[in-house]
Design a protein around this motif. Structure first.
Motif, PDB file in Angstrom:
ATOM      1  N   THR A 197       0.804  -1.231   0.000  1.00 31.61           N
ATOM      2  CA  THR A 197       0.000   0.000   0.000  1.00 31.61           C
ATOM      3  C   THR A 197       0.831   1.274   0.000  1.00 31.61           C
ATOM      4  OG1 THR A 197      -0.172  -0.069   2.418  1.00 31.61           O
ATOM      5  CG2 THR A 197      -1.926  -1.138   1.147  1.00 31.61           C
ATOM      6  N   THR A 198       2.117   1.162   0.340  1.00 29.40           N
ATOM      7  CA  THR A 198       3.010   2.331   0.348  1.00 29.40           C
ATOM      8  C   THR A 198       4.348   1.926  -0.249  1.00 29.40           C
ATOM      9  OG1 THR A 198       1.982   3.219   2.365  1.00 29.40           O
ATOM     10  CG2 THR A 198       4.131   4.102   1.767  1.00 29.40           C
ATOM     11  N   LYS A 241       1.282   6.362  -1.624  1.00 29.74           N
ATOM     12  CA  LYS A 241       0.356   5.237  -1.582  1.00 29.74           C
ATOM     13  C   LYS A 241       0.256   4.648  -2.990  1.00 29.74           C
ATOM     14  CE  LYS A 241      -0.793   5.710   2.763  1.00 29.74           C
ATOM     15  NZ  LYS A 241      -2.162   5.961   3.262  1.00 29.74           N
ATOM     16  N   VAL A 301       1.956   5.161   8.857  1.00 27.42           N
ATOM     17  CA  VAL A 301       1.785   3.810   8.318  1.00 27.42           C
ATOM     18  C   VAL A 301       2.710   2.840   9.035  1.00 27.42           C
ATOM     19  CG1 VAL A 301       1.053   4.619   6.036  1.00 27.42           C
ATOM     20  CG2 VAL A 301       3.487   4.264   6.495  1.00 27.42           C
ATOM     21  N   ASP A 337      -3.031   5.719   9.331  1.00 30.76           N
ATOM     22  CA  ASP A 337      -3.817   5.531   8.123  1.00 30.76           C
ATOM     23  C   ASP A 337      -4.434   4.134   8.104  1.00 30.76           C
ATOM     24  OD1 ASP A 337      -2.752   7.983   7.553  1.00 30.76           O
ATOM     25  OD2 ASP A 337      -1.731   7.369   5.709  1.00 30.76           O
ATOM     26  N   ASP A 371      -4.724   1.559   6.293  1.00 32.21           N
ATOM     27  CA  ASP A 371      -4.195   0.705   5.232  1.00 32.21           C
ATOM     28  C   ASP A 371      -4.132  -0.705   5.805  1.00 32.21           C
ATOM     29  OD1 ASP A 371      -3.865   3.073   3.889  1.00 32.21           O
ATOM     30  OD2 ASP A 371      -1.682   3.118   4.048  1.00 32.21           O
ATOM     31  N   VAL A 427      -6.864   0.903   1.341  1.00 33.51           N
ATOM     32  CA  VAL A 427      -5.980   2.071   1.383  1.00 33.51           C
ATOM     33  C   VAL A 427      -6.803   3.269   1.829  1.00 33.51           C
ATOM     34  CG1 VAL A 427      -4.478   3.620   0.064  1.00 33.51           C
ATOM     35  CG2 VAL A 427      -4.495   1.166  -0.449  1.00 33.51           C
ATOM     36  N   ASN A 428      -6.330   3.928   2.867  1.00 34.14           N
ATOM     37  CA  ASN A 428      -7.028   5.104   3.403  1.00 34.14           C
ATOM     38  C   ASN A 428      -8.504   4.819   3.669  1.00 34.14           C
ATOM     39  OD1 ASN A 428      -4.642   6.602   3.193  1.00 34.14           O
ATOM     40  ND2 ASN A 428      -5.134   7.271   1.126  1.00 34.14           N
TER      41      ASN A 428
END
Length: 379
Positions: free
Chosen positions: A106-107, A126, A337, A345, A347, A368-369
């Motif tokens: 996700t990141t 992201k 994160v 966040d 995620d 995500v978010n």
């Protein structure tokens, strides 16, 4: 508001039964009362992890399929290009972004390659969004630098400076010292502006860390020498021969981004690469993150890479942390994160079974978010 219920979550370095409350893209709480208005996501029998993080990628900069037209990895015309910013070259429609979500990534920190002594800045983003600016977690997140074979090869072919390891180190020093001299002149009110030195000011001032590409043990030692001599913040990227310098790395408190280890030994510097490295680093308490260097490995294969380190002796906990909390801390984004904690966040990766016991493809959905942006198709 969403309540993810019925599953086990990765929290504090182990799995525990708890539910997550999510609202506005953030985690509200781990456990606690579930409001009646909450949308319930049933995760019964599933395992929930923080979104996985790749601390060293070239996703969107070195795009898949389209070859040279999509390759913005290196500005091979000058060994000093610190003014280049990855955010200006990331194509979020690169197919590897979909692969990332399917693999629970996700990141990512993405940026320029290793052709240049200073190659420009990385950006942490992201892997889902409508345009690059809304995907940014931190920009810039680091300055890229490189030692060893890559700059030697690129500029040796052109018969241009620098062509040796000695000249690469000399140019590295010169760039930082020129930046500090430029800062003195600028502060004296001369009205000067130099884009390269301006871009290195945060590095010289210790506000921005340097990601130093170094495979061989001698290059790793040179990276440490340069960073200490010039008083820089830094990490070692790849660190293929780190096992030969464990005492030094422990003494200096260096953080590493290791890999990619899967695949053939495509150049001389990779002669000694081994999946045992991670276990040796863990035994010594040397902090590290596991990376794909995408597109060297597919962006979604981060957990597969980690699984090979586990098979070579790394603990499952160490491997999980090396793709979640460790890269978040190394990149300086752990306030947002890397863990399933209140205020961070939302995620989340939902898996059918615990990491390193399930097949690689067992990511069921990725959030995500606070939004589920990937769901595995049912057979």
């Amino acid at each position: 508001m969403k309540a993810i219920v019925g599953g086990k979550i990765w929290h504090g370095g182990s799995l525990k039964e708890a539910h997550l409350l999510v609202d506005g893209g953030k985690i509200l709480s781990v456990g606690g009362e579930i409001p009646s208005e909450a949308e319930v996501l049933d995760a019964a029998g599933r395992i929930l992890y923080p979104g996985f993080i790749d601390a060293h990628s070239h996703i969107g900069v070195d795009e898949e399929i389209i070859g040279k037209a999509g390759d913005d990895t290196n500005e091979g015309s000058s060994p000093l290009s610190p003014q280049i910013r990855a955010i200006d070259g990331v194509n979020i429609y690169d197919g590897q972004f979909k692969e990332a979500l399917a693999g629970g990534v996700t990141t990512v920190a993405t940026g320029p390659g290793s052709a240049n002594v200073f190659g420009g800045t990385f950006v942490a983003i992201k892997t889902h969004g409508s345009y690059i600016d809304e995907m940014v977690v931190k920009e810039p997140v680091a300055m890229k630098a490189a030692l060893g074979e890559n700059p030697k090869r690129v500029y040796g072919k052109q018969r241009k400076y620098p062509m040796t390891r000695m000249s690469i180190a000399a140019l590295f020093r010169e760039a930082i010292e020129e930046t500090r001299a430029y800062e003195l002149r600028k502060n004296a009110g001369t009205g000067i502006y130099h884009q390269q030195w301006e871009s290195l000011l945060p590095v010289a001032g210790r506000h921005l860390p340097v990601k130093i590409h170094a495979h061989r043990a001698d290059d790793i030692a040179t990276a440490i020498r340069l960073a200490e001599e010039l008083h820089l913040r830094y990490t070692i990227e790849h660190a293929t021969e780190a096992a030969l310098l464990l005492d030094l790395l422990k003494e200096k408190g260096v953080s590493l981004c290791i890999g990619p280890t899967f695949g053939v030994k495509s150049k001389e510097e990779l002669r000694n690469k081994t999946f045992r490295t991670a276990a040796l680093l863990e035994e010594r308490g040397i902090p590290f993150a596991i990376i794909t260097d995408c597109p060297v490995l597919p962006q979604g294969s981060l957990t597969l890479q980690a699984k090979h380190y586990v098979q070579a002796g790394l603990s499952p906990r160490g491997a999980t942390e090396a793709i979640t909390s460790a890269p978040a801390k190394i990149l300086g984004i752990d306030h947002r994160v890397g863990a399933l904690e209140a205020g961070k966040d939302a995620d989340v990766v939902c898996m059918a079974a615990e990491l390193f016991t399930a097949p690689y493809e067992e990511v069921l959905w990725t959030m995500v978010n606070g939004q589920v942006v990937y769901q595995r198709e049912k057979n």
